[in-house]
Design an enzyme around this catalytic site. Structure first.
Site, PDB file in Angstrom:
ATOM      1  N   SER A  70      45.439 -23.155  29.170  1.00 55.68           N
ATOM      2  CA  SER A  70      44.777 -21.930  29.635  1.00 55.68           C
ATOM      3  C   SER A  70      44.639 -21.893  31.148  1.00 55.68           C
ATOM      4  O   SER A  70      44.470 -22.928  31.805  1.00 55.68           O
ATOM      5  CB  SER A  70      43.382 -21.819  29.033  1.00 55.68           C
ATOM      6  OG  SER A  70      43.448 -21.872  27.645  1.00 55.68           O
TER       7      SER A  70
ATOM      8  N   GLU B 140      47.258 -27.276  16.386  1.00 53.40           N
ATOM      9  CA  GLU B 140      45.883 -27.196  16.880  1.00 53.40           C
ATOM     10  C   GLU B 140      45.000 -26.473  15.874  1.00 53.40           C
ATOM     11  O   GLU B 140      43.877 -26.881  15.589  1.00 53.40           O
ATOM     12  CB  GLU B 140      45.871 -26.441  18.221  1.00 53.40           C
ATOM     13  CG  GLU B 140      44.464 -26.220  18.772  1.00 53.40           C
ATOM     14  CD  GLU B 140      44.461 -25.697  20.206  1.00 53.40           C
ATOM     15  OE1 GLU B 140      45.486 -25.117  20.626  1.00 53.40           O
ATOM     16  OE2 GLU B 140      43.450 -25.869  20.893  1.00 53.40           O
TER      17      GLU B 140
HETATM   18  C1  LIG Z   1      34.961 -24.735  24.041  1.00 53.50           C
HETATM   19  C2  LIG Z   1      36.304 -24.373  24.548  1.00 53.50           C
HETATM   20  C3  LIG Z   1      37.247 -25.364  24.763  1.00 53.50           C
HETATM   21  C4  LIG Z   1      38.497 -25.049  25.256  1.00 53.50           C
HETATM   22  N1  LIG Z   1      39.370 -26.059  25.485  1.00 53.50           N
HETATM   23  C5  LIG Z   1      40.592 -25.775  26.008  1.00 53.50           C
HETATM   24  C6  LIG Z   1      41.497 -26.802  26.329  1.00 53.50           C
HETATM   25  O1  LIG Z   1      41.213 -27.977  26.128  1.00 53.50           O
HETATM   26  N2  LIG Z   1      42.679 -26.502  26.875  1.00 53.50           N
HETATM   27  C7  LIG Z   1      43.040 -25.205  27.097  1.00 53.50           C
HETATM   28  O2  LIG Z   1      44.144 -24.987  27.570  1.00 53.50           O
HETATM   29  N3  LIG Z   1      42.205 -24.171  26.820  1.00 53.50           N
HETATM   30  C8  LIG Z   1      40.986 -24.432  26.286  1.00 53.50           C
HETATM   31  N4  LIG Z   1      40.116 -23.393  25.998  1.00 53.50           N
HETATM   32  C9  LIG Z   1      40.493 -22.030  26.361  1.00 53.50           C
HETATM   33  C10 LIG Z   1      40.797 -21.092  25.184  1.00 53.50           C
HETATM   34  O3  LIG Z   1      42.033 -21.430  24.606  1.00 53.50           O
HETATM   35  C11 LIG Z   1      40.765 -19.643  25.703  1.00 53.50           C
HETATM   36  O4  LIG Z   1      39.461 -19.383  26.115  1.00 53.50           O
HETATM   37  C12 LIG Z   1      41.186 -18.653  24.654  1.00 53.50           C
HETATM   38  O5  LIG Z   1      42.551 -18.752  24.381  1.00 53.50           O
HETATM   39  C13 LIG Z   1      40.843 -17.201  25.018  1.00 53.50           C
HETATM   40  O6  LIG Z   1      41.272 -16.842  26.282  1.00 53.50           O
HETATM   41  P1  LIG Z   1      40.270 -16.117  27.297  1.00 53.50           P
HETATM   42  O7  LIG Z   1      39.034 -16.927  27.317  1.00 53.50           O
HETATM   43  O8  LIG Z   1      41.016 -15.898  28.564  1.00 53.50           O
HETATM   44  O9  LIG Z   1      39.918 -14.721  26.642  1.00 53.50           O
HETATM   45  P2  LIG Z   1      40.689 -13.346  26.851  1.00 53.50           P
HETATM   46  O10 LIG Z   1      42.119 -13.542  26.497  1.00 53.50           O
HETATM   47  O11 LIG Z   1      40.380 -12.791  28.198  1.00 53.50           O
HETATM   48  O12 LIG Z   1      40.012 -12.449  25.745  1.00 53.50           O
HETATM   49  C14 LIG Z   1      38.867 -11.623  25.932  1.00 53.50           C
HETATM   50  C15 LIG Z   1      38.581 -10.913  24.627  1.00 53.50           C
HETATM   51  O13 LIG Z   1      39.650 -10.032  24.312  1.00 53.50           O
HETATM   52  C16 LIG Z   1      40.155 -10.304  23.037  1.00 53.50           C
HETATM   53  N5  LIG Z   1      41.599 -10.069  23.030  1.00 53.50           N
HETATM   54  C17 LIG Z   1      42.516 -10.499  23.930  1.00 53.50           C
HETATM   55  N6  LIG Z   1      43.739 -10.090  23.590  1.00 53.50           N
HETATM   56  C18 LIG Z   1      43.614  -9.361  22.460  1.00 53.50           C
HETATM   57  C19 LIG Z   1      44.514  -8.670  21.604  1.00 53.50           C
HETATM   58  N7  LIG Z   1      45.832  -8.652  21.825  1.00 53.50           N
HETATM   59  N8  LIG Z   1      44.007  -8.054  20.523  1.00 53.50           N
HETATM   60  C20 LIG Z   1      42.666  -8.083  20.270  1.00 53.50           C
HETATM   61  N9  LIG Z   1      41.770  -8.710  21.027  1.00 53.50           N
HETATM   62  C21 LIG Z   1      42.247  -9.353  22.101  1.00 53.50           C
HETATM   63  C22 LIG Z   1      39.842 -11.768  22.797  1.00 53.50           C
HETATM   64  O14 LIG Z   1      39.824 -12.068  21.421  1.00 53.50           O
HETATM   65  C23 LIG Z   1      38.483 -11.874  23.443  1.00 53.50           C
HETATM   66  O15 LIG Z   1      37.502 -11.437  22.550  1.00 53.50           O
HETATM   67  C24 LIG Z   1      38.836 -23.701  25.512  1.00 53.50           C
HETATM   68  C25 LIG Z   1      37.903 -22.693  25.273  1.00 53.50           C
HETATM   69  C26 LIG Z   1      36.638 -23.022  24.801  1.00 53.50           C
HETATM   70  C27 LIG Z   1      35.665 -21.926  24.562  1.00 53.50           C
END
Ligand SMILES: Cc1cc2nc3c(=O)[nH]c(=O)nc-3n(C[C@H](O)[C@H](O)[C@H](O)COP(=O)(O)OP(=O)(O)OC[C@H]3O[C@@H](n4cnc5c(N)ncnc54)[C@H](O)[C@@H]3O)c2cc1C
Lengths: 364, 394
Positions: free
Chosen positions: B116, B231
């Site tokens: 991410s 995963e």
């Molecule tokens: C506790 C925790 C541990 C993590 N650990 C890791 C890690 O070790 N390594 C790593 O790489 N990442 C990690 N992550 C990151 C995680 O993979 C991302 O937070 C996740 O993929 C969502 O991305 P974002 O936070 O940018 O949300 P966004 O993509 O910005 O999403 C915002 C909102 O929009 C919604 N949304 C987005 N696109 C769509 C769509 N096409 N249709 C409908 N809804 C949509 C999402 O569901 C969300 O509700 C971690 C996250 C957490 C919370």
């Protein structure tokens, strides 16, 4: 805890499924089933004969020595999945599972032999909505003759043999022509209920009613989950198919995310339902008479399956919209069966209450 | 002929006889277990396995647990076990597999996942971290975020953009990054629980030798699918006994503290108890299916169910505890050495579980995956399909 149950299907089970599905595709097409519900004979005795006699499925749970197939609940569950998928109006669950289990409890080889061939249909004269562990009504027994009335008896209107609890604690075999069986107008058109009236009907005492009824209803409740799985699967598959086809706003409505998420959710519930239904069938297949793990497996299955199947059928109707509301579209048959199934052999709430005792989570 | 349950029991007994857990250092025991092929029995011989059916791992685990053998603490090395290992197995060279798998499995080396980025979460393929080829090395620059366990990790799986001139999915390459290399900077990122389990990771001119590339140049998205599918199964498909997950502490509290019981809570508890048991059985069934193949998109379902269940149960638990539910064990900013969904108290569980529907793909994204890849429903309209990554609006 015992060894992990096998939750998959064996090759033989898949072959059995394919054979049953073929037969039902030919014999129980939706238009035919709908037309039959409006006739005088809602049960499809031709399809029953083909399944029961032709394929030998009525005797799956009956040992080979008694004229049956000596198979297990796992195979019977696969048959029920397919019957649920096509809402086939045949007395499989009521005769080949519930009545059969009652007879197995009593060890009556003669009657088991009759049911095994499918030439006789049996019905346990206990109201369909009762859970395995609650009190059930009984009729008066006087000098070997039975008097009284029982209502809500599933598939009694096509039964040859009624298994009737008497007020002396016995379970009695009564030939159907010695009783008056009056069909009730039922929510589920494909598993109709009837009232059974006994007016000095001769009955033969088979054994104690309580353990036989309990065993029969436990198996009925456990395997009902497989029928509910078939219903839910059909609802999901048909709805996915329709929404890929149906266009509004210049695109298939199945491409709208709001609907995709609802269908994905149904998929998830169906996947869950499959695991619990398989677990219940496996548990019943290896059950001894008093076995808490089997009771838990059945109660878990019925706590989960009923709302899941109803949800699937309700979503199917909503997402088919106008066409789903019509009599000619079969979704109403599935909805009626799913709703009736949610009461059959105990509601989800009744099974959760059973669980509370089984897993030591007592009420306040 | 493949190894059967009886043979595995025999080999497990042999391992225990040669290395009695009571007089063997845990690390030595784990190393011996790996060498005996009893680490993950479905892996190849020489890589901790015996080419046995995956389902038979349970036989080994049960025997070892009964003998009181040490385990490798999957909560500490979950990313290595759940994501890095299957990806290395599917896409790594033999040399890479030999180098990484053993210390990964014994826990000697912890892994993290540099996927991410601030601008690429759900839309992971939009990532902007660049890797530029220079002789035998790649020079990597960019920023990753929410990286769990980066502060204790020795290695990372990393995806970076190697070709900005092609559409976003095509120009990505997959690497193994040495977290001790110059240019890797890990900063704690505090989360709602108070602790900092995840981090920001800044990559500045980090040199990664080409020998640490996993899969072909430009094929990183496909390799990443292996990681992501695994995963979801790793997060949602753990093997648990009945009442093994979040429902355990709630059920215990219910039994031991009758004064907390109300009729409303009873109904909700029973429903969630059933849901937890159903999820456990579904996980068991999924594992039985996996015994014959790699996880596909179906694993998304497990994660979806797991997230909802954990959130509902932990929410109920806080309520059940009444006055105690209003308290919290500790807000101190700490950097835990493991990802622990169920540890600590009810308030922690409630807050940590909120991450379960975000990490490893949000529930919204997973529902899309199920709808499109399992049910075959039409994909969302796409505006970025044929556009070079560098020309996308950001
Ligand atoms: C506790 C925790 C541990 C993590 N650990 C890791 C890690 O070790 N390594 C790593 O790489 N990442 C990690 N992550 C990151 C995680 O993979 C991302 O937070 C996740 O993929 C969502 O991305 P974002 O936070 O940018 O949300 P966004 O993509 O910005 O999403 C915002 C909102 O929009 C919604 N949304 C987005 N696109 C769509 C769509 N096409 N249709 C409908 N809804 C949509 C999402 O569901 C969300 O509700 C971690 C996250 C957490 C919370």
């Amino acid at each position: 805890m015992s060894a992990q149950p096998d939750l998959l299907y064996s090759e033989e089970e898949e072959a059995l499924r394919a054979a049953v599905r073929d037969l039902l595709t030919d014999r129980c097409d939706p238009a035919g089933v709908i037309a039959r519900t409006e006739s005088d004979a809602p049960h499809d005795l031709g399809a029953w004969k083909a399944l029961a006699d032709g394929m030998g499925l009525a005797g799956l749970l009956i040992p080979e020595d008694d004229g049956g197939q000596g198979a297990t609940h796992r195979e019977a569950a696969v048959v029920l999945e397919e019957l649920g998928r096509s809402v086939a109006p045949v007395p499989y669950l009521t005769s080949a599972v519930v009545a059969t289990e009652a007879l197995l409890a009593c060890g009556d080889r003669e009657l088991l032999g009759r049911l095994a061939t499918g030439r006789a249909i049996g019905a346990l004269a206990v109201p369909l909505h009762l859970a395995p562990d609650v009190a059930f009504p009984a009729v008066r027994v006087e000098r070997g003759l039975l008097h009284g009335q029982l209502t809500g008896i599933a598939d009694a209107s096509c039964a040859d043999l009624l298994l009737v609890p008497g007020d002396d604690g016995g379970l009695y075999a009564v030939e159907a022509d010695a009783a008056t069986v009056t069909p009730q107008v039922s929510l589920d058109l494909t598993r109709p209920l009837a009232t059974v009236t006994l007016d000095a009907a001769p009955g033969r005492r088979l054994g104690d009613a309580r353990p036989a009824v309990e065993r029969a209803l436990r198996a009925g409740a456990g395997l009902l989950a497989s029928e509910q799985l078939g219903l839910a699967e059909w609802s999901l598959t048909e709805t996915v198919r329709y929404l890929k086809d149906r266009k509004q706003f210049n695109r298939p409505v199945g491409g709208f995310q709001a609907l995709k998420h609802r269908l994905a959710q149904l998929w998830l519930e169906t996947v869950n339902l499959r695991a619990t239904a398989r677990n219940a069938a496996s548990a019943l297949a290896s059950a001894t008479d008093a076995n808490t793990d089997t009771d838990i497996a059945v109660a878990v299955a019925q706590s989960y399956a009923a709302p899941a199947a109803v949800h699937a059928a309700e979503e199917a109707l909503q997402l088919h919209a106008g066409i789903g509301m019509t009599w000619e579209h079969p979704v109403h048959l599935h909805l009626k069966r799913a709703k009736a199934d949610s009461l059959a052999y105990g509601t989800a709430g009744a099974h959760r209450a059973r669980l509370a005792a089984l897993v030591d989570l007592p009420s306040p | 002929m493949s190894v059967d349950a009886a043979e595995l029991k025999r080999r497990t007994a042999e391992l225990l006889a040669a290395h009695p857990p009571a007089d063997t250092a845990p690390a030595d025991f784990l190393t011996a277990r790996f060498a005996a092929g009893l680490a993950w029995v479905h892996y190849p011989v020489g890589l901790g396995g015996l080419d046995a059916p995956r389902a038979l791992q349970a036989v080994v685990d049960a025997e070892l647990a009964a003998a009181g053998a040490p385990d490798n603490d999957p909560r500490r090395i979950g990313i290595g076990l759940g994501m890095a290992a299957p990806t290395l197995l599917a896409h790594g060279t033999e040399e890479q597999q030999r180098r990484y798998l053993e210390p990964l499995w014994t826990g000697a080396e912890v892994w993290c996942q540099l996927f991410s980025e601030p601008g690429a979460g759900s839309d992971l393929a939009a990532l902007g971290t660049r890797a530029v080829r220079e002789g035998d090395d790649w020079i990597v620059n960019g920023q990753k975020v929410w990286t769990s366990s980066a502060h204790v990790a020795r290695w990372a799986i990393l995806i970076a953009r190697t070709d900005p001139d092609v559409p976003k999915h095509a120009g990505i390459t997959y690497f193994v990054c040495d977290m001790t290399d110059p240019g890797v900077e890990v900063r704690p990122l505090r989360q709602i629980t108070g602790e900092a389990e995840f981090n920001e990771v800044f990559l500045t001119d980090v040199r990664i030798p080409d020998s640490r590339r996993l899969g072909a140049v430009g094929d990183g998205w496909r390799v990443a699918q292996t990681t992501l599918n695994n995963e979801r199964v790793a997060i949602g498909g753990m093997r648990l006994p009945r009442e093994g997950g979040m429902i355990g502490p709630v059920a215990t509290a219910w039994r031991e503290r009758p004064e907390l019981r109300t009729h409303d809570l009873h109904q909700r508890l029973l429903k969630l108890w059933v849901d937890a048991e159903v999820a456990r059985l579904t996980g068991e069934r999924l594992r039985q299916q996996l015994a014959v193949g790699q996880p596909g998109p179906e694993g998304a379902g497990m994660k979806l169910g797991f997230a909802r269940l954990n959130q509902e149960i932990s929410g109920l638990e806080v309520e059940l505890l009444g006055a105690e539910g209003l308290l919290y064990d500790d807000w101190t900013m700490r950097r835990p050495d493991k990802v622990d969904f169920t540890g600590r108290d009810a308030g922690y569980r409630y807050l940590r579980a909120k991450g379960n529907s975000i990490e490893g793909g949000t529930s919204e994204i997973l529902l899309n995956i199920v709808a499109e890849r399992v049910l075959g429903l039409p994909a969302e309209p796409r505006t970025d399909k044929d556009v070079a990554w560098k020309d996308l609006a950001r």
